[in-house]
Design a protein around this motif. Sequence first.
Motif, PDB file in Angstrom:
ATOM      1  N   GLU A   1      74.951  32.391  38.498  1.00 16.95           N
ATOM      2  CA  GLU A   1      73.521  32.126  38.376  1.00 16.95           C
ATOM      3  C   GLU A   1      72.773  33.242  37.663  1.00 16.95           C
ATOM      4  OE1 GLU A   1      71.009  29.851  40.232  1.00 16.95           O
ATOM      5  OE2 GLU A   1      72.615  28.568  39.471  1.00 16.95           O
TER       6      GLU A   1
ATOM      7  N   GLU B   1      77.938  27.677  23.369  1.00 15.94           N
ATOM      8  CA  GLU B   1      77.281  27.070  24.530  1.00 15.94           C
ATOM      9  C   GLU B   1      77.442  27.939  25.766  1.00 15.94           C
ATOM     10  OE1 GLU B   1      78.217  22.947  25.406  1.00 15.94           O
ATOM     11  OE2 GLU B   1      77.327  23.199  27.390  1.00 15.94           O
TER      12      GLU B   1
ATOM     13  N   TYR C   1      78.130  21.450  32.395  1.00 16.31           N
ATOM     14  CA  TYR C   1      78.295  21.989  33.740  1.00 16.31           C
ATOM     15  C   TYR C   1      78.172  23.496  33.680  1.00 16.31           C
ATOM     16  CZ  TYR C   1      80.345  17.412  34.377  1.00 16.31           C
ATOM     17  OH  TYR C   1      80.554  16.069  34.374  1.00 16.31           O
ATOM     18  N   SER C   2      77.355  24.081  34.570  1.00 11.41           N
ATOM     19  CA  SER C   2      77.247  25.533  34.500  1.00 11.41           C
ATOM     20  C   SER C   2      78.453  26.159  35.181  1.00 11.41           C
ATOM     21  CB  SER C   2      75.943  26.005  35.128  1.00 11.41           C
ATOM     22  OG  SER C   2      75.848  25.536  36.435  1.00 11.41           O
TER      23      SER C   2
ATOM     24  N   TYR D   1      73.494  35.138  35.362  1.00 10.02           N
ATOM     25  CA  TYR D   1      73.857  35.400  33.964  1.00 10.02           C
ATOM     26  C   TYR D   1      72.615  35.277  33.080  1.00 10.02           C
ATOM     27  CZ  TYR D   1      75.729  34.665  29.316  1.00 10.02           C
ATOM     28  OH  TYR D   1      75.968  34.764  27.980  1.00 10.02           O
TER      29      TYR D   1
ATOM     30  N   SER E   1      71.054  34.631  29.634  1.00  7.58           N
ATOM     31  CA  SER E   1      71.551  33.980  28.421  1.00  7.58           C
ATOM     32  C   SER E   1      71.168  34.766  27.175  1.00  7.58           C
ATOM     33  CB  SER E   1      70.996  32.563  28.337  1.00  7.58           C
ATOM     34  OG  SER E   1      69.601  32.621  28.299  1.00  7.58           O
TER      35      SER E   1
ATOM     36  N   PHE F   1      73.874  29.188  27.205  1.00  9.08           N
ATOM     37  CA  PHE F   1      73.333  28.516  28.384  1.00  9.08           C
ATOM     38  C   PHE F   1      74.173  28.777  29.637  1.00  9.08           C
ATOM     39  CE2 PHE F   1      72.258  25.738  24.733  1.00  9.08           C
ATOM     40  CZ  PHE F   1      70.877  25.894  24.770  1.00  9.08           C
ATOM     41  N   GLY F   2      75.325  29.400  29.470  1.00  7.45           N
ATOM     42  CA  GLY F   2      76.201  29.610  30.615  1.00  7.45           C
ATOM     43  C   GLY F   2      76.841  28.323  31.091  1.00  7.45           C
ATOM     44  N   THR F   3      76.939  27.339  30.199  1.00  2.00           N
ATOM     45  CA  THR F   3      77.495  26.061  30.626  1.00  2.00           C
ATOM     46  C   THR F   3      78.675  25.660  29.743  1.00  2.00           C
ATOM     47  OG1 THR F   3      75.970  24.907  29.186  1.00  2.00           O
ATOM     48  CG2 THR F   3      75.296  25.171  31.460  1.00  2.00           C
TER      49      THR F   3
END
Lengths: 197, 204
Positions: free
Chosen positions: B167, B152, B162-163, B169, B171, B156-158
């Motif tokens: 910003e 994950e 929650y990320s 990044y 994916s 998704f960078g989360t």
Amino acid sequence: MTPNINVVILLFASIFTGNIVLSYFLGLCSFISISKDLKSSNGLGLAVTFVLTISVAICYVILKYILKPFDLEYLRFIVFIIVIAAVVQILEMLIERMSSALYISLGIFLPLITVNCAILGVVLFMEIRKYDFLQTLFFSIGSGIGWWIAILALAAIRRKIENAPVPAGLKDAGITLIIIGLMAMAFMGFSGMLSVQ
Amino acid sequence: MKNSKTTVLIKNNIWINNPVFVQILGICSTLAVTNNFKNTLIMAVSVTFVTAFSNFTVSMLKSFIPNKVRMIVQTLIISFYVIIVDIVLKAYMPDISKALGPYVGLVITNCIIMGRAEAFAQANAPIISFVDGFLSGIGYMIVLLPIALIRELLSFGTFYGYSILPENYISMTIMITAPSAFFMIAVYIWIAKSISFNKKGDKK
């Protein structure tokens, strides 16, 4: 609410772009354990295709004409698993009577199939995606063939890799999973060809 | 006496005979949802619940079940608990239930549950079978949760929705798709096996 998909496209999509084991992870346990041997893989692939087609069709009929009208959908898991077990059992008896050659090649794999998640998975996908009867038929045949092709390919690759110097920790299971990953990437290449959800 | 048995069970289920990386069992139904940590957590908790309670029930009923039909009876007991999980998820977490789709039902065919019922609950008392089922669920969890976490994070960078990565990044698409799950679990098995080989080497 039946999705409007041509059955032939659905057949090819379920073999290549949405391969049941390589993109939905269904039937992995026997996929990994049986693929050590090419001949057994062939037998199991045939048996899975056979059982899949018949039991998914029966589940479709039961779901549509018994479970839905009487509002018994919460019982569906139990009903599906019983149908699968019964189909396997009846098929085993029929094959034993009719052809001993087929029984010898298929017989030992049939009991294994009851707990193969590919069968139950296809039944549940059929239910969620709301296919009609013809689509269900082609979807289940395609999924079975897709599983069969994948296990044959894996068995052939594993035979070659047996002699390769693999790191000790990666032997057997590890390297097999990496091969499956690479195969899944190869099959992803098909996804530009057809796209069916 | 009982205490030591429990510790043996803990060691066995979580490390020595871990269902996933030693026996390669039961990854089918859960591997598919590992690109999302929350879904994986819920699936793993469901598997633990079903394993523990079906072990308990099978062990209670073991003297009443004729030997010939025990497989199908075990399957029915398991499907009974899976139906409970399905109904609870539909009622309290409809979004997650939708996201998991058919995979909740596929817990029935998860080989770990059947395997524990057949191998342990058939021969042991109810309470200890319950503990055994619970522990193999935990053993399952400690393999799948790290995989879900990494997938994950990279896709998704989360984390848990929650990320946490910056910003900008970009994916990794591969991490969302199926192959990455296979690679991750292979690497996990590699690491786990290397560690246990090293330990064996030390003893010699």
